[in-house]
Design an enzyme around this catalytic site. Structure first.
Site, PDB file in Angstrom:
ATOM      1  N   ASP A   1       9.322   5.911   2.064  1.00 57.80           N
ATOM      2  CA  ASP A   1       9.193   7.201   1.374  1.00 57.80           C
ATOM      3  C   ASP A   1      10.514   7.949   1.564  1.00 57.80           C
ATOM      4  OD1 ASP A   1       8.426   9.632   0.349  1.00 57.80           O
ATOM      5  OD2 ASP A   1       6.631   9.854   1.541  1.00 57.80           O
ATOM      6  N   SER A   2      10.614   8.804   2.553  1.00 58.88           N
ATOM      7  CA  SER A   2      11.901   9.483   2.796  1.00 58.88           C
ATOM      8  C   SER A   2      12.924   8.497   3.350  1.00 58.88           C
ATOM      9  CB  SER A   2      11.712  10.629   3.787  1.00 58.88           C
ATOM     10  OG  SER A   2      11.453  10.117   5.075  1.00 58.88           O
TER      11      SER A   2
ATOM     12  N   GLU B   1       7.518  -3.846   6.206  1.00 60.36           N
ATOM     13  CA  GLU B   1       7.036  -2.469   6.085  1.00 60.36           C
ATOM     14  C   GLU B   1       6.153  -2.313   4.856  1.00 60.36           C
ATOM     15  OE1 GLU B   1       6.257   0.254   7.104  1.00 60.36           O
ATOM     16  OE2 GLU B   1       7.847   1.477   7.949  1.00 60.36           O
ATOM     17  N   ASP B   2       5.266  -1.351   4.935  1.00 57.03           N
ATOM     18  CA  ASP B   2       4.401  -1.088   3.794  1.00 57.03           C
ATOM     19  C   ASP B   2       5.119  -0.296   2.700  1.00 57.03           C
ATOM     20  OD1 ASP B   2       4.605   1.147   5.416  1.00 57.03           O
ATOM     21  OD2 ASP B   2       2.464   1.577   5.494  1.00 57.03           O
TER      22      ASP B   2
ATOM     23  N   ARG C   1       0.186   0.875  11.308  1.00 56.11           N
ATOM     24  CA  ARG C   1      -0.870   0.018  10.869  1.00 56.11           C
ATOM     25  C   ARG C   1      -0.728  -0.354   9.397  1.00 56.11           C
ATOM     26  NH1 ARG C   1      -2.803   3.561  14.423  1.00 56.11           N
ATOM     27  NH2 ARG C   1      -3.116   5.129  12.852  1.00 56.11           N
ATOM     28  N   GLY C   2       0.091   0.400   8.682  1.00 57.10           N
ATOM     29  CA  GLY C   2       0.149   0.280   7.228  1.00 57.10           C
ATOM     30  C   GLY C   2       0.461  -1.088   6.674  1.00 57.10           C
TER      31      GLY C   2
ATOM     32  N   LEU D   1      12.114   4.045   8.525  1.00 57.89           N
ATOM     33  CA  LEU D   1      12.864   2.797   8.477  1.00 57.89           C
ATOM     34  C   LEU D   1      14.236   2.943   9.141  1.00 57.89           C
ATOM     35  CD1 LEU D   1      12.716  -0.061   7.524  1.00 57.89           C
ATOM     36  CD2 LEU D   1      13.665   0.653   5.340  1.00 57.89           C
TER      37      LEU D   1
ATOM     38  N   ASP E   1      -3.037   4.309   4.032  1.00 58.63           N
ATOM     39  CA  ASP E   1      -4.172   5.206   4.239  1.00 58.63           C
ATOM     40  C   ASP E   1      -3.913   6.630   3.777  1.00 58.63           C
ATOM     41  OD1 ASP E   1      -2.244   5.724   6.411  1.00 58.63           O
ATOM     42  OD2 ASP E   1      -3.784   7.099   7.123  1.00 58.63           O
TER      43      ASP E   1
ATOM     44  N   LYS F   1       9.308   4.203  -2.809  1.00 58.28           N
ATOM     45  CA  LYS F   1       8.955   5.400  -3.573  1.00 58.28           C
ATOM     46  C   LYS F   1      10.187   6.036  -4.188  1.00 58.28           C
ATOM     47  CE  LYS F   1       5.216   7.728  -1.698  1.00 58.28           C
ATOM     48  NZ  LYS F   1       4.564   8.900  -1.075  1.00 58.28           N
TER      49      LYS F   1
HETATM   50  P1  IMP Z   1       9.103   7.822   5.536  1.00 58.82           P
HETATM   51  O1  IMP Z   1       9.587   7.940   6.954  1.00 58.82           O
HETATM   52  O2  IMP Z   1       9.081   9.145   4.833  1.00 58.82           O
HETATM   53  O3  IMP Z   1       9.847   6.775   4.746  1.00 58.82           O
HETATM   54  O4  IMP Z   1       7.578   7.438   5.601  1.00 58.82           O
HETATM   55  C1  IMP Z   1       7.178   6.172   5.876  1.00 58.82           C
HETATM   56  C2  IMP Z   1       5.772   6.101   6.406  1.00 58.82           C
HETATM   57  O5  IMP Z   1       4.938   7.180   5.947  1.00 58.82           O
HETATM   58  C3  IMP Z   1       5.152   4.834   5.884  1.00 58.82           C
HETATM   59  O6  IMP Z   1       5.389   3.759   6.761  1.00 58.82           O
HETATM   60  C4  IMP Z   1       3.701   5.207   5.745  1.00 58.82           C
HETATM   61  O7  IMP Z   1       3.016   4.962   6.954  1.00 58.82           O
HETATM   62  C5  IMP Z   1       3.716   6.689   5.451  1.00 58.82           C
HETATM   63  N1  IMP Z   1       3.647   6.948   3.991  1.00 58.82           N
HETATM   64  C6  IMP Z   1       4.653   7.353   3.198  1.00 58.82           C
HETATM   65  N2  IMP Z   1       4.263   7.498   1.926  1.00 58.82           N
HETATM   66  C7  IMP Z   1       2.945   7.160   1.914  1.00 58.82           C
HETATM   67  C8  IMP Z   1       1.954   7.103   0.868  1.00 58.82           C
HETATM   68  O8  IMP Z   1       2.180   7.374  -0.314  1.00 58.82           O
HETATM   69  N3  IMP Z   1       0.700   6.695   1.258  1.00 58.82           N
HETATM   70  C9  IMP Z   1       0.384   6.381   2.532  1.00 58.82           C
HETATM   71  N4  IMP Z   1       1.293   6.421   3.537  1.00 58.82           N
HETATM   72  C10 IMP Z   1       2.551   6.820   3.236  1.00 58.82           C
HETATM   73 MG    MG Z   2       3.923   2.556   7.990  1.00 62.56          MG
END
Ligand code: IMP
Ligand code: MG
Length: 192
Positions: free
Chosen positions: A118-119, A114-115, A58-59, A123, A174, A146
């Site tokens: 992070d890691s 994408e919003d 939803r982000g 993606l 969120d 990030k």
């Molecule tokens: P990743 O797989 O660690 O890159 O995380 C990606 C997903 O985690 C994003 O699409 C967000 O939905 C959520 N996310 C990561 N960091 C944040 C944050 O700082 N605030 C809110 N949601 C986050």
């Molecule tokens: Mg997301």
């Protein structure tokens, strides 16, 4: 409960809500300006093409609503929802599709909207998953990137902002499903 109210603390605007201090990281004006620029870049790059924008729910719902109006070529839309298991602030890297695309992307030019990255695991998973459906190509547009150490290469072609390694909320993002409707990107400074 109650209205969102800002307080000035040491000259800084702070939102105190649910015992959390939320500070503004990127204000509305900066968001608007950058989203417009990204839309212009995509418009330029995809002239005479007809990409499908794949929004990850939803982000990214606010980001896609804004950026699509800055893209001045015909585009189509599709939506996907994923959830990553884990606690509320740390994604586990195990991604599950909770809503799949409605349409085939075979031979299509896909832009993932994408919003935040992070890691990068969400993606990575998405790109791999969509790639297996034989699209013509896939590019990634992410509003936020990030600053975290990552083992995988950065796949983001259209990036809004580099941000520090903080947990951010607002503009679609969120914390435990709340704060998505802030018109700015804020960060949770501490839980009091
Ligand atoms: P990743 O797989 O660690 O890159 O995380 C990606 C997903 O985690 C994003 O699409 C967000 O939905 C959520 N996310 C990561 N960091 C944040 C944050 O700082 N605030 C809110 N949601 C986050
Ligand atoms: Mg997301």
């Amino acid at each position: 409960m109650g209205l969102y109210k800002f307080k000035k603390i040491n000259g800084e605007k702070v939102l105190i809500y649910d015992n959390m201090k939320i500070k503004v990281l990127i204000d509305e004006k900066k968001l608007r300006r950058r989203v417009r620029e990204l839309g212009q870049e995509i418009t330029r790059d995809y002239k005479d093409r007809d990409p499908v924008l794949v929004s990850v729910l939803r982000g990214s719902f606010i980001f896609i609503a804004d950026i699509c109006r800055e893209i001045k070529i015909p585009v189509t839309f599709d939506f996907m929802a994923v959830s990553s298991y884990g606690n509320s602030k740390v994604s586990s890297g195990i991604v599950r599709i909770t809503k799949d695309l409605e349409f085939s992307i075979e031979n299509k030019e896909v832009i993932i909207i994408e919003d935040i990255v992070d890691s990068g695991r969400t993606l990575n998973y998405l790109v791999k998953n969509l790639q297996a459906r034989n699209p013509k190509n896939i590019e990634v547009c992410a509003l936020l990137d990030k600053d975290v150490p990552r083992k995988t290469e950065n796949k983001v072609k259209y990036k809004g902002f580099d941000i520090p390694n903080k947990f951010v909320v607002g503009y679609g993002l969120d914390f435990e499903e709340k704060y998505r409707n802030f018109p700015f990107i804020g960060y949770i400074e501490n839980e009091q």
